[in-house]
Design an enzyme around this catalytic site. Structure first.
Site, PDB file in Angstrom:
ATOM      1  N   GLY B  22       0.792  -1.222   0.000  1.00 56.89           N
ATOM      2  CA  GLY B  22       0.000   0.000   0.000  1.00 56.89           C
ATOM      3  C   GLY B  22       0.823   1.269   0.000  1.00 56.89           C
ATOM      4  O   GLY B  22       0.268   2.361   0.093  1.00 56.89           O
ATOM      5  N   SER B  23       2.141   1.174  -0.124  1.00 53.96           N
ATOM      6  CA  SER B  23       2.976   2.379  -0.054  1.00 53.96           C
ATOM      7  C   SER B  23       3.076   3.054  -1.412  1.00 53.96           C
ATOM      8  O   SER B  23       3.227   2.412  -2.438  1.00 53.96           O
ATOM      9  CB  SER B  23       4.368   2.017   0.464  1.00 53.96           C
ATOM     10  OG  SER B  23       4.943   1.002  -0.332  1.00 53.96           O
ATOM     11  N   ASP B  24       2.971   4.384  -1.404  1.00 52.92           N
ATOM     12  CA  ASP B  24       3.120   5.158  -2.625  1.00 52.92           C
ATOM     13  C   ASP B  24       3.755   6.492  -2.273  1.00 52.92           C
ATOM     14  O   ASP B  24       4.147   6.713  -1.123  1.00 52.92           O
ATOM     15  CB  ASP B  24       1.768   5.309  -3.333  1.00 52.92           C
ATOM     16  CG  ASP B  24       0.724   6.015  -2.473  1.00 52.92           C
ATOM     17  OD1 ASP B  24       1.014   7.122  -1.977  1.00 52.92           O
ATOM     18  OD2 ASP B  24      -0.378   5.465  -2.305  1.00 52.92           O
ATOM     19  N   TYR B  32      -4.132  -0.103   6.504  1.00 47.29           N
ATOM     20  CA  TYR B  32      -5.461  -0.213   5.911  1.00 47.29           C
ATOM     21  C   TYR B  32      -6.513  -0.473   6.988  1.00 47.29           C
ATOM     22  O   TYR B  32      -6.333  -1.341   7.849  1.00 47.29           O
ATOM     23  CB  TYR B  32      -5.485  -1.338   4.882  1.00 47.29           C
ATOM     24  CG  TYR B  32      -4.860  -0.973   3.562  1.00 47.29           C
ATOM     25  CD1 TYR B  32      -4.323   0.289   3.325  1.00 47.29           C
ATOM     26  CD2 TYR B  32      -4.810  -1.896   2.524  1.00 47.29           C
ATOM     27  CE1 TYR B  32      -3.762   0.613   2.103  1.00 47.29           C
ATOM     28  CE2 TYR B  32      -4.247  -1.579   1.293  1.00 47.29           C
ATOM     29  CZ  TYR B  32      -3.723  -0.323   1.092  1.00 47.29           C
ATOM     30  OH  TYR B  32      -3.173  -0.002  -0.126  1.00 47.29           O
ATOM     31  N   LYS B 214       0.021  -2.040 -12.899  1.00 49.03           N
ATOM     32  CA  LYS B 214       0.136  -0.628 -12.497  1.00 49.03           C
ATOM     33  C   LYS B 214       1.252  -0.457 -11.475  1.00 49.03           C
ATOM     34  O   LYS B 214       1.355  -1.236 -10.533  1.00 49.03           O
ATOM     35  CB  LYS B 214      -1.193  -0.150 -11.908  1.00 49.03           C
ATOM     36  CG  LYS B 214      -1.222   1.351 -11.665  1.00 49.03           C
ATOM     37  CD  LYS B 214      -2.634   1.824 -11.351  1.00 49.03           C
ATOM     38  CE  LYS B 214      -2.984   1.610  -9.898  1.00 49.03           C
ATOM     39  NZ  LYS B 214      -4.382   1.963  -9.613  1.00 49.03           N
ATOM     40  N   LYS B 216       3.320   2.351  -8.840  1.00 42.94           N
ATOM     41  CA  LYS B 216       3.344   3.645  -8.166  1.00 42.94           C
ATOM     42  C   LYS B 216       4.592   4.400  -8.604  1.00 42.94           C
ATOM     43  O   LYS B 216       5.669   3.801  -8.734  1.00 42.94           O
ATOM     44  CB  LYS B 216       3.372   3.436  -6.657  1.00 42.94           C
ATOM     45  CG  LYS B 216       2.167   2.654  -6.137  1.00 42.94           C
ATOM     46  CD  LYS B 216       0.902   3.464  -6.237  1.00 42.94           C
ATOM     47  CE  LYS B 216      -0.296   2.695  -5.688  1.00 42.94           C
ATOM     48  NZ  LYS B 216      -1.520   3.518  -5.683  1.00 42.94           N
ATOM     49  N   ASN B 246      -0.496   9.309  -7.141  1.00 43.04           N
ATOM     50  CA  ASN B 246      -1.138   9.600  -5.853  1.00 43.04           C
ATOM     51  C   ASN B 246      -1.049  11.076  -5.447  1.00 43.04           C
ATOM     52  O   ASN B 246      -0.768  11.400  -4.296  1.00 43.04           O
ATOM     53  CB  ASN B 246      -0.581   8.693  -4.765  1.00 43.04           C
ATOM     54  CG  ASN B 246      -1.001   7.246  -4.967  1.00 43.04           C
ATOM     55  OD1 ASN B 246      -0.334   6.500  -5.684  1.00 43.04           O
ATOM     56  ND2 ASN B 246      -2.124   6.859  -4.397  1.00 43.04           N
ATOM     57  N   GLU B 270      -2.417   7.968 -13.355  1.00 40.63           N
ATOM     58  CA  GLU B 270      -3.510   8.054 -12.376  1.00 40.63           C
ATOM     59  C   GLU B 270      -3.161   9.070 -11.293  1.00 40.63           C
ATOM     60  O   GLU B 270      -2.012   9.135 -10.837  1.00 40.63           O
ATOM     61  CB  GLU B 270      -3.697   6.665 -11.772  1.00 40.63           C
ATOM     62  CG  GLU B 270      -4.771   6.564 -10.720  1.00 40.63           C
ATOM     63  CD  GLU B 270      -5.024   5.104 -10.325  1.00 40.63           C
ATOM     64  OE1 GLU B 270      -4.795   4.209 -11.161  1.00 40.63           O
ATOM     65  OE2 GLU B 270      -5.430   4.871  -9.179  1.00 40.63           O
ATOM     66  N   GLU B 297     -10.462   7.913  -7.323  1.00 36.69           N
ATOM     67  CA  GLU B 297     -10.538   7.227  -6.035  1.00 36.69           C
ATOM     68  C   GLU B 297     -10.746   8.227  -4.902  1.00 36.69           C
ATOM     69  O   GLU B 297     -11.297   7.876  -3.864  1.00 36.69           O
ATOM     70  CB  GLU B 297      -9.308   6.349  -5.780  1.00 36.69           C
ATOM     71  CG  GLU B 297      -8.051   7.097  -5.443  1.00 36.69           C
ATOM     72  CD  GLU B 297      -6.900   6.160  -5.054  1.00 36.69           C
ATOM     73  OE1 GLU B 297      -6.208   5.716  -5.961  1.00 36.69           O
ATOM     74  OE2 GLU B 297      -6.710   5.885  -3.858  1.00 36.69           O
ATOM     75  N   ASP B 320     -15.053   4.979  -6.644  1.00 35.73           N
ATOM     76  CA  ASP B 320     -14.679   4.268  -5.422  1.00 35.73           C
ATOM     77  C   ASP B 320     -15.963   3.924  -4.663  1.00 35.73           C
ATOM     78  O   ASP B 320     -16.810   4.798  -4.442  1.00 35.73           O
ATOM     79  CB  ASP B 320     -13.762   5.145  -4.580  1.00 35.73           C
ATOM     80  CG  ASP B 320     -13.263   4.443  -3.332  1.00 35.73           C
ATOM     81  OD1 ASP B 320     -12.060   4.170  -3.246  1.00 35.73           O
ATOM     82  OD2 ASP B 320     -14.076   4.185  -2.415  1.00 35.73           O
ATOM     83  N   HIS B 347     -11.661   1.970  -8.775  1.00 33.95           N
ATOM     84  CA  HIS B 347     -10.560   1.841  -7.828  1.00 33.95           C
ATOM     85  C   HIS B 347     -10.879   0.691  -6.883  1.00 33.95           C
ATOM     86  O   HIS B 347     -12.010   0.532  -6.443  1.00 33.95           O
ATOM     87  CB  HIS B 347     -10.433   3.133  -7.024  1.00 33.95           C
ATOM     88  CG  HIS B 347      -9.496   3.049  -5.857  1.00 33.95           C
ATOM     89  ND1 HIS B 347      -9.911   3.226  -4.556  1.00 33.95           N
ATOM     90  CD2 HIS B 347      -8.176   2.794  -5.803  1.00 33.95           C
ATOM     91  CE1 HIS B 347      -8.868   3.098  -3.747  1.00 33.95           C
ATOM     92  NE2 HIS B 347      -7.800   2.838  -4.467  1.00 33.95           N
ATOM     93  N   ALA B 348      -9.866  -0.127  -6.552  1.00 34.65           N
ATOM     94  CA  ALA B 348     -10.084  -1.160  -5.536  1.00 34.65           C
ATOM     95  C   ALA B 348      -8.805  -1.343  -4.735  1.00 34.65           C
ATOM     96  O   ALA B 348      -7.918  -0.494  -4.757  1.00 34.65           O
ATOM     97  CB  ALA B 348     -10.557  -2.456  -6.173  1.00 34.65           C
ATOM     98  N   GLU B 378      -9.689  -2.639 -10.907  1.00 37.66           N
ATOM     99  CA  GLU B 378      -8.484  -2.897 -10.120  1.00 37.66           C
ATOM    100  C   GLU B 378      -8.658  -4.145  -9.245  1.00 37.66           C
ATOM    101  O   GLU B 378      -9.749  -4.445  -8.756  1.00 37.66           O
ATOM    102  CB  GLU B 378      -8.181  -1.687  -9.233  1.00 37.66           C
ATOM    103  CG  GLU B 378      -6.831  -1.787  -8.530  1.00 37.66           C
ATOM    104  CD  GLU B 378      -6.351  -0.453  -7.964  1.00 37.66           C
ATOM    105  OE1 GLU B 378      -7.191   0.460  -7.792  1.00 37.66           O
ATOM    106  OE2 GLU B 378      -5.129  -0.320  -7.711  1.00 37.66           O
TER     107      GLU B 378
END
Lengths: 435, 435
Positions: B22-24, B32, B214, B216, B246, B270, B297, B320, B347-348, B378
């Site tokens: 989940g890092s961007d 999460y 995809k 990041k 992001n 994105e 999202e 979303d 978005h997912a 996604e």
């Protein structure tokens, strides 16, 4: 060293729905509320701030204030830099997710940063407007949050703009000390007021020197015509008459309704549709001219204002001291509005919004725009008695605040009486309703 | 009669920051989280729903859920009409003030309405996508919240659009039952993953049948080039390679950065900048073509999507399931996207977003757009084990959900272990950190 020992958070609510003050086509039963905090230190230094809501949900914003503010405990209030703190808070990616930069967490950030700026001005021993008006152009650009704005305003342009006004700042301060900052009143025009009460309050406003009056509209067209006829009659042909629909229309309906009121020579239509609809406001503006379009009290952040200006969607830019994230975001909007030549006419009323925005209007004139043309700041005459340093309006103008701080401190008695649900007022009311 | 007796609210958090999933470039340490509710009745009927956050502040959304949901207690779940309830909730002017229609209260409304739609689908004994795909065009238009949208989509146009797809709905359902709904994976591309891990996961994705990957980007240009070279090598020249910034760039910087990556033949960029910047996305899109622009999202509400479509700002519309206020607002966005011919690619990821959006993509194809061209939903492969009816992906496609409801129910074990701060996982971790 003055260590922050505690952040007090108070959920304050006022029963304004009882007499229909604050009623409009969207908001029929507002109980004006403040999600309020006090930064407490181990010394005499402190800071107060708040954001404004209209009742239910004020507890949600209080929860968000705690999420932002808890990290302040243990820091040195004597050296706390508001701008450094602002940049730290806005990069908390976990809290940012809940917006980003909008909604309850952003309102809460406004409250926290209002308190931090109040503290900074108290520490300097000056009112907030003067703290900002004394900064060099370089320091004031540093205060402004220009992230996401560089396509319309670079830091260099902002600096240039501030430098242009710098040599004449003292003249404008002297002028405002003589005349005050011009305001208009909404106190007459709430939709829940009878036509008799509207006529009486409008007459009182004119007698007090007001040249601008604003009415709530959008519930019923025939009713709007009757009320506007009364206001125009009292105000005379020269006065400025504004209307506010509080977002009730779709784009096409807004155009039709405003055109149907053309005979009343309206100065502006405020919040004709969704506050998020930049392109909608632009379309409305093109079709209702010469009536001006005003919006911004629900303008969620500087990126929205950037687009309202880019799209030529507004004639009047209505910043709100409690929805934008305090001074750092607001100065950015003042700079953009100055570049585009759009007058800033802050939203006020509610709880304490008048107390705050007077400082911002002064800064706008003294340091940013250097212009009073078309500028008029809202004034609504209620709830000022709860403030330690209430705003003063004389002859239709705000008198310059002189006490140190951001005029944001609420009286200790009010914290005791209007905390929800445990303050004395609410406990007594609950007991009376239970009987 | 099945009376609602309680709304359980759970603050669930998962320690995803521990392994950089989940890092961007914006969100470096996401834990999460789900602000989750369960509508409990005095009978067997129930409904579950949630919204997604990334850690701190989840308690703020839980507070907002309580503010919206408390009014449900005592009502009959057997006859509760989701759309009537949606319209009731959105006109609560006091809670509306905290948005309006954005931020924490809107996320909370999404959670509540997700639970109500879950309940409605369970009551009907069908998965949510089928509940919606069985509605008449008239009923489905009634579901859609078209307020503020009439300048781009009238109810008549929406009806016309749905009627066009109605005769062939069954064919598309049969097709999806054979093939599933196409998806892409982000699991390989987190910014916190090493280049070795990226290569391995990308290869696994290709081996599993994915044709879209995809990554990041946005922390460092040289790093982005190295990582994109790896992904393109693994994917081959035919595969679709997308990037996601992001929101870290200003408009001009976004254009420069994306142009500097042109050699990698990118399918979309994105979230290049602030999600609120409609005009900024339009400017970026004009300047980075043929790379497509995707966002949504963080698209706060249907009014933002209306403008993104009006301004020709996006090539891909990323709704979303937890930021828009559930089915009623989402169907409105699906309808607008169909009118403008822009593919919806939800978005997912996160917690349970895959479980929800699979239903929405199916509804879009079966009842609204009737088109799969350019559509890809996604998929991120984590946290599905916490769901009672987890999504199933096979050969790069979502298998159609078959259980009644919105696939939103979280397992009882997870409620016990991951409630924050009192669940067994968090208590054990706190104890370990205290040692």
């Amino acid at each position: 060293m003055s260590t922050i020992t505690e952040i007090e958070v108070h959920d304050l609510r006022f029963p304004t729905s009882l007499d229909a003050a604050g009623s409009d086509a969207m908001n029929v039963d507002a109980d004006y509320s403040a999600a309020y905090l006090r930064i407490v230190t181990d010394g005499p230094l402190y800071g107060c701030g708040f954001t404004f809501t209209i009742g239910r949900g004020n507890e949600v914003v209080c929860a968000a204030i705690r999420a932002w503010a808890d990290r302040l405990v243990g820091r040195d209030a004597g050296t706390l830099d508001p701008t450094a703190l602002y940049r730290e808070l806005k990069t908390d990616s976990q809290l940012r997710w809940l917006g980003p930069e909008k909604g309850a967490v952003h309102l809460a950030m406004a409250a926290v940063m209002n308190a931090v700026w109040d503290l900074a001005a108290r520490r300097a021993g000056v009112p907030l407007w003067r703290l900002l008006a004394q900064m060099t152009p370089e320091d004031l650009v540093e205060v402004a949050d220009l992230q996401y704005l560089s396509d319309v305003l670079t830091a260099e342009e902002a600096l240039e703009l501030l430098r242009r006004q710098e040599p004449t700042r003292q003249e404008r301060i002297a002028e405002l000390e003589r005349t005050g900052y011009p305001c208009y009143t909404t106190s007459a025009g709430w939709l829940g007021y009878s036509e008799e009460k509207l006529r009486r309050l409008a007459q009182e406003a004119v007698d007090q020197g007001y040249t601008h009056i604003k009415l709530k509209v959008g519930r019923d067209l025939a009713e709007d015509k009757r009320r506007l006829a009364i206001a125009r009659e009292v105000l005379g042909p020269q006065g400025h008459l504004m209307i506010d629909a509080n977002q009730v229309w779709d784009v096409g309906q807004a155009v039709e309704w405003v055109r149907a009121l053309a005979e009343f020579d309206l100065h502006w239509i405020e919040e004709p549709t969704s506050p998020d609809d930049v392109l909608g406001h632009a379309a409305i503006r093109r079709q209702v001219a010469p009536v001006g379009v005003a919006t911004g009290e629900h303008g969620m952040n500087r990126v929205l204002f950037k687009q309202l200006l880019q799209a030529e969607a507004i004639d009047f830019c209505q910043i709100d001291a409690c929805r934008l994230a305090s001074v750092n975001e607001i100065v950015a909007v003042l700079l953009m509005a100055a570049k585009f030549g759009v007058p800033v006419c802050p939203h006020a009323g509610g709880v304490g919004l008048c107390e705050l925005v007077q400082h911002l209007s002064i800064v706008d004139y003294v340091a940013v725009s250097g212009d009073l043309t078309g500028r008029v700041t809202e004034f609504v005459d209620h709830l000022h008695e709860h403030f330690v340093d209430p705003c003063v309006v004389r002859d239709g103008a705000y008198v310059l605040p002189s006490q140190p701080g951001y005029s944001a401190e609420i009286r200790a008695e009010t914290l005791a009486s209007h905390s929800f649900p445990d303050g004395s007022y609410w406990r007594e009311r609950a007991a009376a309703e239970a009987r």
